[in-house]
Design an enzyme around this catalytic site. Structure first.
Site, PDB file in Angstrom:
ATOM      1  N   PRO A 238       0.822  -1.209   0.000  1.00 13.96           N
ATOM      2  CA  PRO A 238       0.000   0.000   0.000  1.00 13.96           C
ATOM      3  C   PRO A 238       0.859   1.264   0.000  1.00 13.96           C
ATOM      4  O   PRO A 238       1.902   1.319   0.639  1.00 13.96           O
ATOM      5  CB  PRO A 238      -0.789  -0.115   1.311  1.00 13.96           C
ATOM      6  CG  PRO A 238      -0.787  -1.561   1.623  1.00 13.96           C
ATOM      7  CD  PRO A 238       0.513  -2.093   1.125  1.00 13.96           C
ATOM      8  N   GLU A 239       0.405   2.260  -0.742  1.00  9.17           N
ATOM      9  CA  GLU A 239       1.100   3.535  -0.793  1.00  9.17           C
ATOM     10  C   GLU A 239       0.328   4.556   0.033  1.00  9.17           C
ATOM     11  O   GLU A 239      -0.655   4.214   0.703  1.00  9.17           O
ATOM     12  CB  GLU A 239       1.266   3.969  -2.244  1.00  9.17           C
ATOM     13  CG  GLU A 239       2.073   2.971  -3.065  1.00  9.17           C
ATOM     14  CD  GLU A 239       2.264   3.403  -4.515  1.00  9.17           C
ATOM     15  OE1 GLU A 239       2.300   4.618  -4.785  1.00  9.17           O
ATOM     16  OE2 GLU A 239       2.377   2.509  -5.380  1.00  9.17           O
TER      17      GLU A 239
END
Length: 293
Positions: A2-3
């Site tokens: 996840p960013e």
């Protein structure tokens, strides 16, 4: 992994049941995730209140009434599931199936808000760590991080200064957490397309010799902020295991301009280019070789 938009989506989903609430009981079903859990982990949390739930880059930070900070990272497959009287929610989104098998519920927080928050992580690449608030600035996980791209202080002058003299590619520079915190492969590709900049371009090309920003730096900062805000508004990109707190899927992957679109027409108006995939520093890069230069 996840960013920034996905982690921010998770933070917003957890905040209503964690912020201002007290840990009434903490279950650690195993002694380690990516690394061993802190010594006396459950005992140090129980009875403490979460005064603030924040985010730094891809880390969640829970400021505790004890003066400690609970640092949490989702890793590759980590997710939170919230059980309340009105049902079960999952903060964050990914379009591939997310594990709901209780075997992978490695840490469970029982909150005074009435919520039971389970951290599920099949691959055990997430992490949780407790540090003193006074030591946060020197914490090895955080101290080398670059500026937050959505902060007001992040502008073309800052980015140009950080990229000045760098011979690495613009794609590699933007993916470096020491230059910009929270960006990853997806949003770097998307921002570069919006800014019409080639991922192969030298990072130093957005600054003058004196280190001042040029027009490329202005366009790039605007593009970074725009793509991150749009992704957060859409609930993140539903990739692999990530889901929101409400269990719904993120929508931003439907708005990808270049990421994972190799061989498809460039979506920019009047551009006749075709999205191309190349490999940079071991990661896939997607871009339009015609309008990005």
């Amino acid at each position: 992994m996840p960013e920034l938009p996905e982690v921010e989506t998770v933070r917003r989903g957890l905040a209503p049941v964690m912020q201002g609430a007290r840990f009434t009981k903490v279950e650690a079903h195993r002694g380690d995730l990516r690394w061993p859990l802190p010594k006396d982990f459950a005992q140090r949390l129980e009875g403490q209140s979460v005064e603030k739930l924040g985010r730094r880059a891809k880390y969640l930070l829970a400021d505790l009434s004890s003066g400690e900070v609970l640092i949490m990272h989702l890793g590759m497959s980590g997710s939170f599931r919230i059980a309340q009287p009105q049902g079960v929610q999952t903060p964050g989104r990914y379009y591939y199936g997310q594990s709901s098998h209780s075997l992978h519920d490695h840490v469970v927080f029982h909150m005074s808000s009435g919520a039971r928050i389970s951290f599920n992580d099949p691959r055990r690449l997430g992490m949780m760590k407790l540090v003193r608030q006074a030591d946060l600035a020197s914490e090895p996980l955080l101290r080398a991080l670059g500026p937050e791209p959505l902060d007001r202080e992040f502008n073309s002058t800052v980015l140009a200064h950080l990229c000045r003299g760098k011979r690495t590619s613009l794609k590699a520079a933007l993916s470096d957490q020491r230059i910009v915190a929270g960006l990853g492969n997806i949003y770097v590709c998307e921002a570069l397309h919006r800014a019409r900049l080639s991922p192969r371009r030298p990072a130093s090309s957005i600054a003058t010799r004196s280190g001042r920003p040029n027009q490329r730096a202005d366009m790039l900062v605007d593009a970074i902020k725009a793509v991150l805000r749009a992704a957060i508004e859409a609930g993140g990109s539903s990739l692999r295991n990530h889901r929101r707190t409400d269990g719904a899927l993120g929508d931003f992957q439907h708005n990808f301009r270049v990421y994972d679109r190799a061989g498809k027409p460039c979506p920019r108006r009047n551009c006749r280019g075709t999205i191309k995939r190349i490999v940079q520093t071991g990661r896939s890069t997607f871009f339009c070789p015609l309008c990005q230069n």
